[in-house]
Write a protein that holds these residues in place. Structure first.
Motif, PDB file in Angstrom:
ATOM      1  N   GLY A 218      25.257  27.881  50.574  1.00  0.00           N
ATOM      2  CA  GLY A 218      25.699  27.129  49.403  1.00  0.00           C
ATOM      3  C   GLY A 218      26.960  27.712  48.802  1.00  0.00           C
ATOM      4  O   GLY A 218      27.901  26.984  48.455  1.00  0.00           O
ATOM      5  N   HIS A 219      26.999  29.037  48.698  1.00  0.00           N
ATOM      6  CA  HIS A 219      28.182  29.700  48.162  1.00  0.00           C
ATOM      7  C   HIS A 219      29.370  29.558  49.113  1.00  0.00           C
ATOM      8  O   HIS A 219      30.507  29.353  48.675  1.00  0.00           O
ATOM      9  N   LEU A 220      29.122  29.684  50.412  1.00  0.00           N
ATOM     10  CA  LEU A 220      30.205  29.543  51.377  1.00  0.00           C
ATOM     11  C   LEU A 220      30.777  28.130  51.328  1.00  0.00           C
ATOM     12  O   LEU A 220      32.000  27.941  51.378  1.00  0.00           O
ATOM     13  N   SER A 222      30.897  26.243  48.775  1.00  0.00           N
ATOM     14  CA  SER A 222      31.705  26.151  47.554  1.00  0.00           C
ATOM     15  C   SER A 222      33.095  26.729  47.769  1.00  0.00           C
ATOM     16  O   SER A 222      34.095  26.201  47.286  1.00  0.00           O
ATOM     17  N   LEU A 223      33.163  27.825  48.522  1.00  0.00           N
ATOM     18  CA  LEU A 223      34.449  28.484  48.766  1.00  0.00           C
ATOM     19  C   LEU A 223      35.335  27.682  49.709  1.00  0.00           C
ATOM     20  O   LEU A 223      36.549  27.869  49.729  1.00  0.00           O
ATOM     21  N   LEU A 224      34.734  26.798  50.492  1.00  0.00           N
ATOM     22  CA  LEU A 224      35.494  26.000  51.458  1.00  0.00           C
ATOM     23  C   LEU A 224      35.788  24.595  50.946  1.00  0.00           C
ATOM     24  O   LEU A 224      36.480  23.826  51.621  1.00  0.00           O
ATOM     25  N   SER A 225      35.300  24.260  49.762  1.00  0.00           N
ATOM     26  CA  SER A 225      35.433  22.898  49.248  1.00  0.00           C
ATOM     27  C   SER A 225      36.517  22.798  48.180  1.00  0.00           C
ATOM     28  O   SER A 225      36.805  23.768  47.472  1.00  0.00           O
ATOM     29  N   VAL A 226      37.114  21.613  48.077  1.00  0.00           N
ATOM     30  CA  VAL A 226      38.091  21.362  47.007  1.00  0.00           C
ATOM     31  C   VAL A 226      37.454  20.553  45.886  1.00  0.00           C
ATOM     32  O   VAL A 226      38.114  20.178  44.930  1.00  0.00           O
ATOM     33  N   ARG A 227      36.163  20.298  45.997  1.00  0.00           N
ATOM     34  CA  ARG A 227      35.490  19.413  45.042  1.00  0.00           C
ATOM     35  C   ARG A 227      34.469  20.144  44.174  1.00  0.00           C
ATOM     36  O   ARG A 227      33.525  19.554  43.667  1.00  0.00           O
ATOM     37  N   VAL A 228      34.628  21.440  44.015  1.00  0.00           N
ATOM     38  CA  VAL A 228      33.689  22.206  43.191  1.00  0.00           C
ATOM     39  C   VAL A 228      34.405  22.712  41.946  1.00  0.00           C
ATOM     40  O   VAL A 228      35.635  22.757  41.878  1.00  0.00           O
ATOM     41  N   GLU A 235      31.322  32.106  40.951  1.00  0.00           N
ATOM     42  CA  GLU A 235      29.988  32.581  41.338  1.00  0.00           C
ATOM     43  C   GLU A 235      29.928  32.865  42.841  1.00  0.00           C
ATOM     44  O   GLU A 235      29.404  33.902  43.277  1.00  0.00           O
ATOM     45  N   ALA A 236      30.476  31.951  43.629  1.00  0.00           N
ATOM     46  CA  ALA A 236      30.473  32.134  45.084  1.00  0.00           C
ATOM     47  C   ALA A 236      31.344  33.315  45.496  1.00  0.00           C
ATOM     48  O   ALA A 236      30.977  34.102  46.379  1.00  0.00           O
ATOM     49  N   PHE A 241      31.984  38.987  47.417  1.00  0.00           N
ATOM     50  CA  PHE A 241      32.437  40.343  47.144  1.00  0.00           C
ATOM     51  C   PHE A 241      31.277  41.333  47.245  1.00  0.00           C
ATOM     52  O   PHE A 241      31.409  42.421  47.824  1.00  0.00           O
ATOM     53  N   GLN A 242      30.133  40.964  46.682  1.00  0.00           N
ATOM     54  CA  GLN A 242      28.953  41.837  46.750  1.00  0.00           C
ATOM     55  C   GLN A 242      28.511  42.034  48.191  1.00  0.00           C
ATOM     56  O   GLN A 242      28.131  43.137  48.599  1.00  0.00           O
ATOM     57  N   HIS A 243      28.579  40.977  48.981  1.00  0.00           N
ATOM     58  CA  HIS A 243      28.213  41.062  50.401  1.00  0.00           C
ATOM     59  C   HIS A 243      29.160  41.997  51.151  1.00  0.00           C
ATOM     60  O   HIS A 243      28.724  42.782  51.993  1.00  0.00           O
ATOM     61  N   ILE A 244      30.463  41.917  50.832  1.00  0.00           N
ATOM     62  CA  ILE A 244      31.448  42.792  51.473  1.00  0.00           C
ATOM     63  C   ILE A 244      31.229  44.249  51.073  1.00  0.00           C
ATOM     64  O   ILE A 244      31.321  45.141  51.913  1.00  0.00           O
TER      65      ILE A 244
END
Length: 244
Positions: A218-220, A222-228, A235-236, A241-244
């Protein structure tokens, strides 16, 4: 032969020194030698068309000298070294205007991008490749990532030529995992580009591997969409960042 699309930023550095040239008109004539004659093949040159941009702060950070504004005309005597002249984005813009006029006078198709030229270079290459093979001359990673991201099976071959040789976009795309192709453009910008700071201690390859293993779909998305919304992107982004 196939049409050739040239990144104007690539052209600017094909003349390595302004020493030995009397006027900027002489320099423009030297640049003209870099571009194939229009009777030999179709050539499209794309320059940045603005004097100021969001990249200026990054370019300014890299330079060690600064040059005052110069009225660059074909008859103006050149008294400034190339690197110093280019340290002032206004001077670079004035030289681009001179080169554009000279190229156009010699039958070469020139476009001044109202935004960043990388997008226009990639767009023109992709549009032309629907009907024929295309060559792109550039050294910019942004252009490479754009070509890879938008290339489909409906396109003919696109070859990107750099100082290290020629690279087939179709072969690169076919060799890439579909998930990597999907996130490549995002990762390139997220990991550091002209307008985004890099993440200390994490190179692009390392971040790409981390992004591939990022299972918050869901977060990914959001990061790839232009409609959020902005908040969804924040949030995404924090989650990645936390995952990295």
């Amino acid at each position: 032969s196939s049409p050739l699309i040239i990144d104007g930023g690539w052209i600017l550095y094909q003349v390595t020194s302004f020493t030995g040239f009397e006027t900027y008109g002489d320099i423009a004539s030297e640049y003209l030698k870099v571009v194939p004659k229009p009777e030999q093949r179709k050539v499209i040159v794309v320059f940045d068309g603005y004097a100021r941009s969001t990249k200026d702060h990054e370019h300014q950070r890299r330079i060690k000298a600064y040059c005052s504004d110069i009225a660059i005309k074909s008859t103006t005597v050149c008294t400034v070294p190339m690197k110093k002249l280019f340290s002032n984005s206004k001077n670079k813009h004035e030289l681009i205007k001179l080169l554009s006029n000279v190229f156009t006078e010699h039958g070469i198709e020139v476009h001044l991008a109202t935004d960043d030229a990388d997008t226009m270079v990639a767009s023109k290459a992709l549009n032309l490749s629907f009907t024929e093979d295309v060559e792109v001359k550039a050294e910019d990673t942004d252009i490479l990532c754009l070509l890879i991201h938008h290339f489909t099976e409906n396109h003919n071959e696109i070859v990107m030529t750099t100082r290290n040789g020629s690279h087939s976009i179709s072969k690169i795309v076919n060799a890439l995992d579909a998930n990597i192709k999907r996130i490549l453009l995002f990762v390139h910008s997220f990991s550091g580009c002209d307008t985004v700071s890099s993440i200390h201690g994490f190179g692009k390859v390392k971040i790409l591997k981390k992004a591939v293993s990022f299972h918050e779909e869901g977060h990914l998305a959001s990061l790839l969409s232009v409609r959020v919304s902005t908040n969804e992107v924040i949030e995404a982004g924090l989650s990645l960042f936390q995952h990295i």
